[in-house]
Structure formats: structure tokens, C-alpha cells
Scaffold this motif. Structure first.
Motif, PDB file in Angstrom:
ATOM      1  N   ILE A   1       0.817  -1.216   0.000  1.00  0.00           N
ATOM      2  CA  ILE A   1       0.000   0.000   0.000  1.00  0.00           C
ATOM      3  C   ILE A   1       0.853   1.270   0.000  1.00  0.00           C
ATOM      4  CG2 ILE A   1      -1.744   1.322   1.261  1.00  0.00           C
ATOM      5  CD1 ILE A   1      -2.862  -1.330   2.288  1.00  0.00           C
ATOM      6  N   VAL A   2       1.814   1.363   0.913  1.00  0.00           N
ATOM      7  CA  VAL A   2       2.573   2.615   1.083  1.00  0.00           C
ATOM      8  C   VAL A   2       3.421   2.977  -0.137  1.00  0.00           C
ATOM      9  CG1 VAL A   2       4.273   3.828   2.492  1.00  0.00           C
ATOM     10  CG2 VAL A   2       2.513   2.420   3.596  1.00  0.00           C
ATOM     11  N   PRO A   3       4.338   2.095  -0.613  1.00  0.00           N
ATOM     12  CA  PRO A   3       5.125   2.470  -1.798  1.00  0.00           C
ATOM     13  C   PRO A   3       4.268   2.778  -3.036  1.00  0.00           C
ATOM     14  CG  PRO A   3       6.159   0.626  -0.675  1.00  0.00           C
ATOM     15  CD  PRO A   3       4.803   0.809  -0.047  1.00  0.00           C
ATOM     16  N   PRO A   4       3.227   1.977  -3.341  1.00  0.00           N
ATOM     17  CA  PRO A   4       2.388   2.340  -4.489  1.00  0.00           C
ATOM     18  C   PRO A   4       1.712   3.703  -4.317  1.00  0.00           C
ATOM     19  CG  PRO A   4       2.031   0.044  -3.921  1.00  0.00           C
ATOM     20  CD  PRO A   4       2.859   0.628  -2.824  1.00  0.00           C
ATOM     21  N   ALA A   5       1.303   4.017  -3.084  1.00  0.00           N
ATOM     22  CA  ALA A   5       0.665   5.315  -2.838  1.00  0.00           C
ATOM     23  C   ALA A   5       1.658   6.456  -3.062  1.00  0.00           C
ATOM     24  CB  ALA A   5       0.108   5.360  -1.419  1.00  0.00           C
ATOM     25  N   ILE A   6       2.889   6.286  -2.586  1.00  0.00           N
ATOM     26  CA  ILE A   6       3.916   7.309  -2.804  1.00  0.00           C
ATOM     27  C   ILE A   6       4.222   7.423  -4.298  1.00  0.00           C
ATOM     28  CG2 ILE A   6       6.322   7.949  -2.349  1.00  0.00           C
ATOM     29  CD1 ILE A   6       6.061   6.510   0.351  1.00  0.00           C
ATOM     30  N   GLY A   7       4.314   6.270  -4.965  1.00  0.00           N
ATOM     31  CA  GLY A   7       4.560   6.291  -6.403  1.00  0.00           C
ATOM     32  C   GLY A   7       3.467   7.017  -7.155  1.00  0.00           C
ATOM     33  N   PHE A   8       2.212   6.796  -6.791  1.00  0.00           N
ATOM     34  CA  PHE A   8       1.083   7.489  -7.430  1.00  0.00           C
ATOM     35  C   PHE A   8       1.156   8.986  -7.178  1.00  0.00           C
ATOM     36  CE2 PHE A   8      -3.721   8.337  -7.300  1.00  0.00           C
ATOM     37  CZ  PHE A   8      -3.775   8.585  -8.663  1.00  0.00           C
ATOM     38  N   ARG A   9       1.592   9.350  -5.978  1.00  0.00           N
ATOM     39  CA  ARG A   9       1.732  10.774  -5.646  1.00  0.00           C
ATOM     40  C   ARG A   9       2.699  11.480  -6.601  1.00  0.00           C
ATOM     41  NH1 ARG A   9       3.624  14.961  -5.507  1.00  0.00           N
ATOM     42  NH2 ARG A   9       3.919  16.481  -3.829  1.00  0.00           N
ATOM     43  N   TYR A  10       3.794  10.824  -6.982  1.00  0.00           N
ATOM     44  CA  TYR A  10       4.805  11.447  -7.825  1.00  0.00           C
ATOM     45  C   TYR A  10       4.617  11.196  -9.322  1.00  0.00           C
ATOM     46  CZ  TYR A  10       7.502  12.687  -3.685  1.00  0.00           C
ATOM     47  OH  TYR A  10       7.907  13.242  -2.497  1.00  0.00           O
ATOM     48  N   LEU A  11       3.929  10.104  -9.682  1.00  0.00           N
ATOM     49  CA  LEU A  11       3.749   9.784 -11.094  1.00  0.00           C
ATOM     50  C   LEU A  11       2.366  10.134 -11.610  1.00  0.00           C
ATOM     51  CD1 LEU A  11       5.483   6.272 -11.250  1.00  0.00           C
ATOM     52  CD2 LEU A  11       6.497   8.516 -11.678  1.00  0.00           C
ATOM     53  N   GLY A  12       1.363  10.084 -10.722  1.00  0.00           N
ATOM     54  CA  GLY A  12       0.005  10.432 -11.111  1.00  0.00           C
ATOM     55  C   GLY A  12      -0.483   9.643 -12.309  1.00  0.00           C
ATOM     56  N   GLN A  13      -1.043  10.351 -13.281  1.00  0.00           N
ATOM     57  CA  GLN A  13      -1.607   9.707 -14.464  1.00  0.00           C
ATOM     58  C   GLN A  13      -0.540   9.164 -15.416  1.00  0.00           C
ATOM     59  OE1 GLN A  13      -1.273  12.878 -13.891  1.00  0.00           O
ATOM     60  NE2 GLN A  13      -1.617  14.194 -15.674  1.00  0.00           N
ATOM     61  N   TYR A  14       0.738   9.392 -15.108  1.00  0.00           N
ATOM     62  CA  TYR A  14       1.830   8.876 -15.934  1.00  0.00           C
ATOM     63  C   TYR A  14       2.367   7.534 -15.414  1.00  0.00           C
ATOM     64  CZ  TYR A  14       1.886  13.487 -18.109  1.00  0.00           C
ATOM     65  OH  TYR A  14       1.531  14.627 -18.785  1.00  0.00           O
ATOM     66  N   SER A  15       1.644   6.910 -14.520  1.00  0.00           N
ATOM     67  CA  SER A  15       2.082   5.635 -13.955  1.00  0.00           C
ATOM     68  C   SER A  15       2.050   4.529 -15.008  1.00  0.00           C
ATOM     69  CB  SER A  15       1.183   5.231 -12.780  1.00  0.00           C
ATOM     70  OG  SER A  15       1.218   6.204 -11.765  1.00  0.00           O
ATOM     71  N   THR A  16       3.064   3.673 -14.967  1.00  0.00           N
ATOM     72  CA  THR A  16       3.111   2.498 -15.833  1.00  0.00           C
ATOM     73  C   THR A  16       3.230   1.251 -14.954  1.00  0.00           C
ATOM     74  OG1 THR A  16       5.520   2.625 -16.025  1.00  0.00           O
ATOM     75  CG2 THR A  16       4.220   3.743 -17.721  1.00  0.00           C
ATOM     76  N   ALA A  17       3.132   0.088 -15.567  1.00  0.00           N
ATOM     77  CA  ALA A  17       3.303  -1.173 -14.839  1.00  0.00           C
ATOM     78  C   ALA A  17       4.414  -1.974 -15.517  1.00  0.00           C
ATOM     79  CB  ALA A  17       2.003  -1.965 -14.818  1.00  0.00           C
ATOM     80  N   PRO A  18       5.581  -2.155 -14.857  1.00  0.00           N
ATOM     81  CA  PRO A  18       5.929  -1.676 -13.526  1.00  0.00           C
ATOM     82  C   PRO A  18       6.274  -0.188 -13.533  1.00  0.00           C
ATOM     83  CG  PRO A  18       7.812  -2.784 -14.491  1.00  0.00           C
ATOM     84  CD  PRO A  18       6.674  -2.969 -15.457  1.00  0.00           C
ATOM     85  N   ALA A  19       6.222   0.409 -12.367  1.00  0.00           N
ATOM     86  CA  ALA A  19       6.387   1.855 -12.248  1.00  0.00           C
ATOM     87  C   ALA A  19       7.781   2.336 -12.631  1.00  0.00           C
ATOM     88  CB  ALA A  19       6.057   2.295 -10.818  1.00  0.00           C
ATOM     89  N   PHE A  20       8.785   1.431 -12.637  1.00  0.00           N
ATOM     90  CA  PHE A  20      10.133   1.826 -13.040  1.00  0.00           C
ATOM     91  C   PHE A  20      10.120   2.483 -14.426  1.00  0.00           C
ATOM     92  CE2 PHE A  20      10.821  -2.049 -10.416  1.00  0.00           C
ATOM     93  CZ  PHE A  20      11.549  -1.473  -9.377  1.00  0.00           C
ATOM     94  N   GLY A  21       9.223   2.017 -15.299  1.00  0.00           N
ATOM     95  CA  GLY A  21       9.177   2.511 -16.669  1.00  0.00           C
ATOM     96  C   GLY A  21       8.815   3.972 -16.784  1.00  0.00           C
ATOM     97  N   SER A  22       8.249   4.566 -15.737  1.00  0.00           N
ATOM     98  CA  SER A  22       7.858   5.965 -15.787  1.00  0.00           C
ATOM     99  C   SER A  22       8.991   6.911 -15.405  1.00  0.00           C
ATOM    100  CB  SER A  22       6.667   6.212 -14.847  1.00  0.00           C
ATOM    101  OG  SER A  22       5.530   5.517 -15.294  1.00  0.00           O
ATOM    102  N   LEU A  23      10.066   6.387 -14.829  1.00  0.00           N
ATOM    103  CA  LEU A  23      11.165   7.249 -14.407  1.00  0.00           C
ATOM    104  C   LEU A  23      11.790   7.929 -15.625  1.00  0.00           C
ATOM    105  CD1 LEU A  23      12.888   5.012 -11.695  1.00  0.00           C
ATOM    106  CD2 LEU A  23      11.443   7.023 -11.328  1.00  0.00           C
ATOM    107  N   GLY A  24      12.044   9.234 -15.497  1.00  0.00           N
ATOM    108  CA  GLY A  24      12.541  10.016 -16.627  1.00  0.00           C
ATOM    109  C   GLY A  24      14.032   9.933 -16.846  1.00  0.00           C
ATOM    110  N   VAL A  25      14.814   9.665 -15.806  1.00  0.00           N
ATOM    111  CA  VAL A  25      16.271   9.597 -15.910  1.00  0.00           C
ATOM    112  C   VAL A  25      16.674   8.141 -16.100  1.00  0.00           C
ATOM    113  CG1 VAL A  25      18.462  10.137 -14.783  1.00  0.00           C
ATOM    114  CG2 VAL A  25      16.465  11.625 -14.422  1.00  0.00           C
ATOM    115  N   VAL A  26      17.366   7.859 -17.194  1.00  0.00           N
ATOM    116  CA  VAL A  26      17.711   6.482 -17.531  1.00  0.00           C
ATOM    117  C   VAL A  26      18.539   5.817 -16.435  1.00  0.00           C
ATOM    118  CG1 VAL A  26      18.958   5.003 -19.159  1.00  0.00           C
ATOM    119  CG2 VAL A  26      17.577   6.907 -20.004  1.00  0.00           C
TER     120      VAL A  26
END
Length: 469
Positions: A286-311
Motif C-alpha cells: 500500500i505505502v510504496p504504491p501510494a507514494i509512487g502514485f503521488r509522484y507519477l500520477g496519471q503517468y504511472s506504468t506497470a511496472p512503475a520503473f518505466g515511468s522514471l525520466g532519468v535512464v
């Protein structure tokens, strides 16, 4: 010839009010004594090692898909689904444990289905088919994930097929230990590696200026990052149902639990292991996904690593996932191989001794299981959607329906005896209908998503196409 669990070992001291602990200990003592007379001893896990095994299985990449689920469902439906899934996971797991205490000769989920459905051989064979299909497809998912990781880290330095072969060969070698007691040692490193990957992701998601992209488009084409209480306008039923299946898939590992319990030295201590897992899961799911949603919002992917902008951020965090990817594949391969292994060798000396035949059959089964998983990894266009299919087709049974039926078997004739029992009966009726819902509308949504995969551009089978995130 199929060897069913020995019906003569049913406990006579079980009552509808609960489990007679003296009877259960005596019965398990006999089984453990018999096991310890063999060269290869299976019933050796302590509850602490069982807890590590559970954590190694559950602390997995699927956690990083929960951010996407929240981005589809929004805060309110998403968090409610997570909490409800967690509560039902605990209740059904305890019901499973109580049922196995009544039938200590249960070795796997197939034996569980055999007894839960009134010693039905049809139920046993049907459960066996589902066990093989579910587990081998999951191993295939981990083979593909391993290739994704290697593609990402190496900037696609080799053909993807070669990476898939490498992961498969490593998986076969790591799967050679026969006992889950040995596998639990690997699980400690698996859970730690996945925990580090999650931590690094959260740090990187917090410090970077913006995510790279999401399923709605590259940043900032879908607007500034935002979170929301309910699904965005235009979100259809199929997307919402697949997000729910994504959550339930993470919370439903009970297909493995009977095998875990059967290799514990004190199976009655399993609730201690389960409590450790529940505490870890309640936080990490619950906690890490919630934090991830806070920072990625509608740009979330599965897995969330794919949304990170810095390679470099993506590579640094995703790299650690290779450990749980392999170890979880090993856990599922071990459970799968044991089901086939004991059907082939039965109670012969080869099944429990260090003979060339015994080890040859075991190694051959592992090679066969991982080879079939390799083929699944090659031919399936989107393993993400197929995980939704697994959640609907199999988790509906192994996470809900089986345990509602087992509860009825445990307390048949006294389902409404007292307020507490009545409440639990109502909950298990609800669990039964949740299973039916996942099997009906859930399966429909999963199939629709897979049809959409095939209608679009898909990765050709046995190709060198880059599958990096």
C-alpha cells in the motif's frame, strides 16, 4: 497411477468448534517421523524460514504495478480494494490452515481441493491442471521479466531470445535444490533485493523533475502530474477490472501455501509465519504504491520503473529486481515439480532417496518446466494482461472459492452457531461471491484486454525485439 492423499490419516479429534491441538500434533508428529527416516527430508522448515519463504514469494515485482492500479482506480476505490484484498487474504489463509490441520496429509493445493470438495478425484485432477497452468505461466512471466531487466541494463546489447535463454538456464540451475528449506535461504536475499529496488524507485521518483511517460502519453502531453480520488473521465470497465485483478493477483499466493505447510516441522506454527507476511504486505503493498502514485500520477506504468525520466535512475532501481525474478520463479518451479514428481515416483525409494533415478527425474522435470515457461514467455504478447487472466481464471478459485467451500466443510451443520461463527459465515459467503465475480466479469475483462493486444502491434515470437522498459 495417481496417488491421492492417504484418507486413512484423517484426524478423528477435530470438532466443529475448532481443532484439537493434541490430536493435530500427534498426527503431524507421525508424518514428520516418517519423513525424517528418508535420505531427503522435506518437513524441516521452521516457522521463521517459512516466513522468509512467504516474504520471498510475495515481495515481488507485482508491487510496482500497484501504482498503475491506483492511477486507473483513483485513491478511494484503489485503497478500498487494497484493504479489502488484504483482509480477505488473511481470513482465507487462516481458513486454509485450519482445514489442513484437519487433514495433515495434504501435500499441495491439489490435495486441498480433493478434500474440500468431498474427496473428489475430479476436483483433484482439475486442480492439478490449474496448478500446472498457473505456475508455468507465472514462471514464463518471470523469464520474460528477466529478459526485460537484462535488455534495460545492457541497452539491448544482445538478441532478446538470448537473454530469455540465459534466464531460463539460470532458473534451471537455481531450481535443483529439492527442499523448500533450502529455497527459503534464497528468499531472504530476494526480499531484501526487492525492498532495495522499491526504496531506490521511491527516492528517484521523488527527486526527479517529472516522469518520462505514461500510458496516456509522454510528459507533459497528459497535463501536469496529478492524483485523483476516482477514475478519470473515459476510464472504462475493462481498465478498472484489470486494475482490480492486478491488486488481487498480488494478494493471492495461497496456491503455494499447502506445499509450504507440508514442509514445516511444526505446521501448527504457520499462522506465525503468516502474521509476519501480513505485516510486511500491509506496508509494502500500500505505502510504496501510494507514494509512487503521488509522484507519477496519471503517468504511472506497470511496472512503475518505466515511468522514471532519468535512464540511470531506471537502471539503478530496476537492476535489483533480477534477484526476486529468479527466486520467485524457483519457488513456483519447486511446487510445480513436486506435484509431477510424486505422481511419477509415488512412494518408491527414489522419491525420497539420493538415487540417480530420483535426481535424474527431478532435474529433467525442472528442465521441462522452465522450457515450457520459456515458450510462454516467447509467444505471449503482453504478460501483464495474461497476469490479469491468471487472476480471473485461477485466483478466483485459489484465493476465494476454494476457501469458502473449505469453510463450509469445516463447520457444516454449525455455520450459524453463535454470533462470531455467524459473522464468519457471512464473510465466507461474501468471499464465495467475490470469487464468482472475478471468474465472471473479471475473466471477461481480462480476455477483452488480451484481444486488444492481438488487435494491435505485438512482439513477434522468437524475435530479437527490444523489450526493455
Amino acid at each position: 497411477m495417481t496417488t491421492y492423499a492417504d484418507e486413512k490419516q484423517d484426524l478423528k479429534g477435530f470438532t466443529n468448534n475448532g481443532v484439537d491441538s493434541d490430536t493435530e500434533v500427534a498426527s503431524f508428529t507421525d508424518l514428520i517421523a516418517e519423513d525424517h527416516s528418508h535420505d531427503i527430508k522435506l518437513r524441516t522448515m521452521s516457522w521463521q524460514k517459512a516466513a522468509w519463504l512467504l516474504a520471498g514469494d510475495q515481495v515481488c515485482l507485482a508491487i510496482m504495478a500497484q501504482t498503475w492500479s491506483l492511477s486507473v482506480l483513483g485513491w478511494v476505490p484503489g485503497i478500498i480494494t487494497m484493504l479489502l484484498a488484504g483482509a480477505l487474504f488473511w481470513i482465507t489463509s487462516i481458513t486454509m490452515h485450519k482445514f489442513i490441520m484437519k487433514h495433515p496429509q495434504i501435500r499441495d493445493i491439489c490435495d486441498f481441493g480433493y478434500y474440500a470438495f468431498g474427496k473428489s478425484k475430479i476436483a483433484y485432477e482439475f486442480t492439478g491442471f490449474m496448478l500446472l497452468a498457473n505456475n508455468i505461466m507465472l514462471i514464463g512471466f518471470h523469464v520474460l521479466t528477466g529478459a526485460k531487466i537484462l535488455n534495460t541494463l545492457s541497452d539491448h546489447s544482445l538478441c532478446t531470445v538470448i537473454f530469455l535463454v540465459i534466464v531460463t538456464l539460470i532458473g534451471i540451475i537455481m531450481s535443483l535444490p529439492r527442499t523448500l528449506n533450502h529455497v527459503s535461504f534464497m528468499s531472504m536475499f530476494s526480499a531484501a533485493a526487492m525492498g532495495l529496488a522499491i526504496l531506490l524507485f521511491l527516492v528517484f521518483a521523488g527527486i526527479e523533475k517529472a516522469p518520462l511517460y505514461g500510458y496516456l502519453g509522454d510528459y507533459p502531453t497528459a497535463g501536469p502530474v496529478k492524483t485523483y480520488a476516482f477514475p478519470l473521465a473515459g476510464t472504462d470497465f475493462v481498465a478498472c477490472m484489470n486494475a482490480v485483478l492486478n491488486i488481487t493477483f498480488l494478494w493471492v499466493p495461497q496456491i503455494l501455501f499447502p506445499t509450504f505447510i507440508s514442509e514445516m516441522e511444526r505446521p501448527q506454527d504457520f499462522p506465525k509465519s503468516l502474521a509476519v507476511l501480513a505485516a510486511i504486505s500491509a506496508f509494502l503493498f500500500i505505502v510504496p504504491p501510494a507514494i509512487g502514485f503521488r509522484y507519477l500520477g496519471q503517468y504511472s506504468t506497470a511496472p512503475a520503473f518505466g515511468s522514471l525520466g532519468v535512464v540511470s535512475y531506471k537502471k539503478a532501481s530496476f537492476a535489483f529486481v533480477i534477484v526476486p525474478t529468479l527466486v520467485i520463479g524457483v519457488i513456483y518451479a519447486n511446487v510445480t515439480a513436486k506435484f509431477i514428481y510424486f505422481r511419477i515416483l509415488g512412494k518408491s525409494r527414489h522419491a525420497h532417496s539420493n538415487t540417480a533415478t530420483g535426481w535424474g527425474v527431478w532435474a529433467g522435470l525442472m528442465a521441462f518446466i522452465w522450457a515450457i515457461a520459456f515458450i510462454f514467455a516467447e509467444v505471449i504478447p503482453s504478460m501483464g494482461d495474461f497476469l490479469s487472466l491468471l487472476g480471473a481464471a485461477f485466483d478466483s478459485f485459489f484465493g476465494f472459492l476454494f476457501f469458502a467451500v473449505a469453510y463450509h466443510q469445516l463447520y457444516r451443520g454449525q455455520l450459524w452457531k453463535g454470533a462470531t461463527r455467524s459473522v464468519m459465515t457471512v464473510i465466507h459467503i461474501f468471499i464465495f461471491f467475490v470469487g464468482l465475480f472475478l471468474l465472471g466479469p473479471g475473466l471477461y475483462a481480462a480476455v477483452k484486454a488480451i484481444m486488444a493486444d492481438y488487435a494491435g502491434t505485438t512482439r513477434p515470437a522468437f524475435s530479437c525485439v527490444n523489450v526493455a522498459i
